[in-house]
Design a protein around this motif. Structure first.
Motif, PDB file in Angstrom:
ATOM      1  N   THR A 140      37.627  76.037  53.772  1.00  0.00           N
ATOM      2  CA  THR A 140      38.168  74.764  53.294  1.00  0.00           C
ATOM      3  C   THR A 140      37.076  73.707  53.195  1.00  0.00           C
ATOM      4  O   THR A 140      36.369  73.437  54.159  1.00  0.00           O
ATOM      5  CB  THR A 140      39.286  74.266  54.234  1.00  0.00           C
ATOM      6  N   ARG A 141      36.965  73.095  52.010  1.00  0.00           N
ATOM      7  CA  ARG A 141      35.970  72.046  51.794  1.00  0.00           C
ATOM      8  C   ARG A 141      36.610  70.717  51.400  1.00  0.00           C
ATOM      9  O   ARG A 141      35.998  69.675  51.529  1.00  0.00           O
ATOM     10  CB  ARG A 141      34.989  72.481  50.690  1.00  0.00           C
ATOM     11  N   ARG A 142      37.827  70.772  50.893  1.00  0.00           N
ATOM     12  CA  ARG A 142      38.470  69.550  50.407  1.00  0.00           C
ATOM     13  C   ARG A 142      39.939  69.536  50.835  1.00  0.00           C
ATOM     14  O   ARG A 142      40.635  70.548  50.762  1.00  0.00           O
ATOM     15  CB  ARG A 142      38.368  69.465  48.886  1.00  0.00           C
ATOM     16  N   VAL A 143      40.410  68.372  51.273  1.00  0.00           N
ATOM     17  CA  VAL A 143      41.811  68.188  51.656  1.00  0.00           C
ATOM     18  C   VAL A 143      42.328  66.914  50.987  1.00  0.00           C
ATOM     19  O   VAL A 143      41.652  65.878  51.013  1.00  0.00           O
ATOM     20  CB  VAL A 143      41.978  68.057  53.190  1.00  0.00           C
ATOM     21  N   ARG A 159      47.199  69.123  50.854  1.00  0.00           N
ATOM     22  CA  ARG A 159      46.733  70.286  50.089  1.00  0.00           C
ATOM     23  C   ARG A 159      45.249  70.510  50.338  1.00  0.00           C
ATOM     24  O   ARG A 159      44.472  69.561  50.411  1.00  0.00           O
ATOM     25  CB  ARG A 159      46.985  70.089  48.599  1.00  0.00           C
ATOM     26  N   ASP A 160      44.868  71.795  50.486  1.00  0.00           N
ATOM     27  CA  ASP A 160      43.457  72.120  50.665  1.00  0.00           C
ATOM     28  C   ASP A 160      42.987  73.062  49.558  1.00  0.00           C
ATOM     29  O   ASP A 160      43.778  73.498  48.715  1.00  0.00           O
ATOM     30  CB  ASP A 160      43.212  72.735  52.050  1.00  0.00           C
ATOM     31  N   ASP A 161      41.688  73.340  49.563  1.00  0.00           N
ATOM     32  CA  ASP A 161      41.116  74.246  48.571  1.00  0.00           C
ATOM     33  C   ASP A 161      40.593  75.519  49.232  1.00  0.00           C
ATOM     34  O   ASP A 161      39.641  76.130  48.759  1.00  0.00           O
ATOM     35  CB  ASP A 161      39.980  73.556  47.806  1.00  0.00           C
ATOM     36  N   GLY A 162      41.219  75.895  50.345  1.00  0.00           N
ATOM     37  CA  GLY A 162      40.753  77.038  51.123  1.00  0.00           C
ATOM     38  C   GLY A 162      41.146  78.381  50.551  1.00  0.00           C
ATOM     39  O   GLY A 162      41.436  78.529  49.355  1.00  0.00           O
ATOM     40  N   ALA A 163      41.215  79.372  51.441  1.00  0.00           N
ATOM     41  CA  ALA A 163      41.470  80.749  51.021  1.00  0.00           C
ATOM     42  C   ALA A 163      42.904  80.978  50.569  1.00  0.00           C
ATOM     43  O   ALA A 163      43.210  81.996  49.953  1.00  0.00           O
ATOM     44  CB  ALA A 163      41.135  81.703  52.170  1.00  0.00           C
ATOM     45  N   GLY A 164      43.798  80.046  50.871  1.00  0.00           N
ATOM     46  CA  GLY A 164      45.192  80.196  50.457  1.00  0.00           C
ATOM     47  C   GLY A 164      45.925  81.271  51.231  1.00  0.00           C
ATOM     48  O   GLY A 164      46.740  82.013  50.678  1.00  0.00           O
TER      49      GLY A 164
END
Length: 276
Positions: A140-143, A159-164
């Motif tokens: 995760t780099r962005r929330v 919402r994040d931009d991680g592995a999902g």
């Protein structure tokens, strides 16, 4: 005969629950403070002197907040939704500025309804817990954090931009789920592998309405009251019939009348209307 202690009283149990919530709130704040201190001390953009100065500032702010925690826990206070969100942003500012996590804030409308103190405190704790859970996920780099208010509920989107890979049953979300449930709210988690996860949370601004105890307002026969009390214990029709010395068909007749008078469709709902 067991010994009765002061902890058995409802007031004592409620006091213990309040204490547990206060401890959880403080632990949550301390965790954010420690993560912020680590982010500053690890930052390659700051020299030792600047890192030391910022660390002192963060620690001092945390101590001031700790002294105010009793007042903040008072649910009788109201907070404007924009003000409550600004306090959340202030809590997370060190992570936003010096951590590896890019935190984006979507401001709520300034005209939104004021939040009850308990809702405002819990909402901030929920978001802090969520951000900390995401910090521990290396992908995760962005929330993105968004608040809104529809007049009846505080709506929180994270919402994040991680592995999902996040699910509603993830252990890291348990504290969040417990806080949401305590306020009679809803939590939805959706994830797309490789694209990130979303948490959508609804927190009612008003406490749930007390169920209308129809036994105090609707005329019931003596037999109906007897059947109702047994239904409330979870007894089956056959057990009720045996207990009252009547047939099962008669029990079914009374239960049907009770459901109709109460305006409910299940025995569980009917039992919930009984005043203990």
């Amino acid at each position: 005969m067991g010994e009765h202690t002061e902890l058995d009283s409802p007031a004592s149990r409620q006091s213990l629950l309040e204490h547990a919530r206060t401890v959880a709130e403080q632990a949550d704040r301390h965790a954010v403070t420690l993560e912020s201190l680590l982010a500053v001390l690890r930052s390659t953009r700051l020299d030792d002197r600047a890192a030391r100065t910022l660390s002192i500032d963060i620690a001092t702010t945390a101590l001031v907040g700790l002294r105010m925690v009793t007042d903040e826990q008072r649910s009788s206070m109201l907070e404007p939704v924009a003000g409550a969100f600004a306090r959340l942003r202030s809590d997370l500012r060190p992570l936003e500025r010096f951590g590896d996590l890019d935190v984006q804030f979507i401001e709520p409308p300034t005209t939104g309804r004021a939040l009850p103190g308990e809702v405002a405190h819990s909402a901030r704790a929920i978001v802090r817990s969520a951000v900390l859970a995401l910090v521990y996920q290396r992908d995760t780099r962005r929330v993105r954090i968004q608040w809104d208010c529809d007049g009846l509920n505080l709506l929180i989107g994270i919402r994040d931009d991680g592995a999902g890979e996040l699910t509603a049953h993830d252990d890291s979300l348990r504290p969040i789920a417990e806080r949401v449930s305590a306020l009679d709210g809803e939590l939805q988690v959706s994830s797309t592998p490789g694209w990130g996860s979303s948490l959508d949370i609804r927190l009612p601004l008003d406490p749930p309405a007390e169920p209308d105890r129809f036994v105090e307002h609707v005329e019931l026969s003596g037999r109906e009251r007897e059947v109702l009390q047994l239904v409330a214990t979870g007894a089956r029709n056959s057990e009720i019939a045996l207990n009252l010395g009547i047939s099962e068909n008669t029990v079914k007749f009374h239960v049907s009348n009770l459901l109709r008078k109460a305006g409910v469709s299940t025995r569980t709902e009917l039992a919930a209307l009984v005043k203990h």
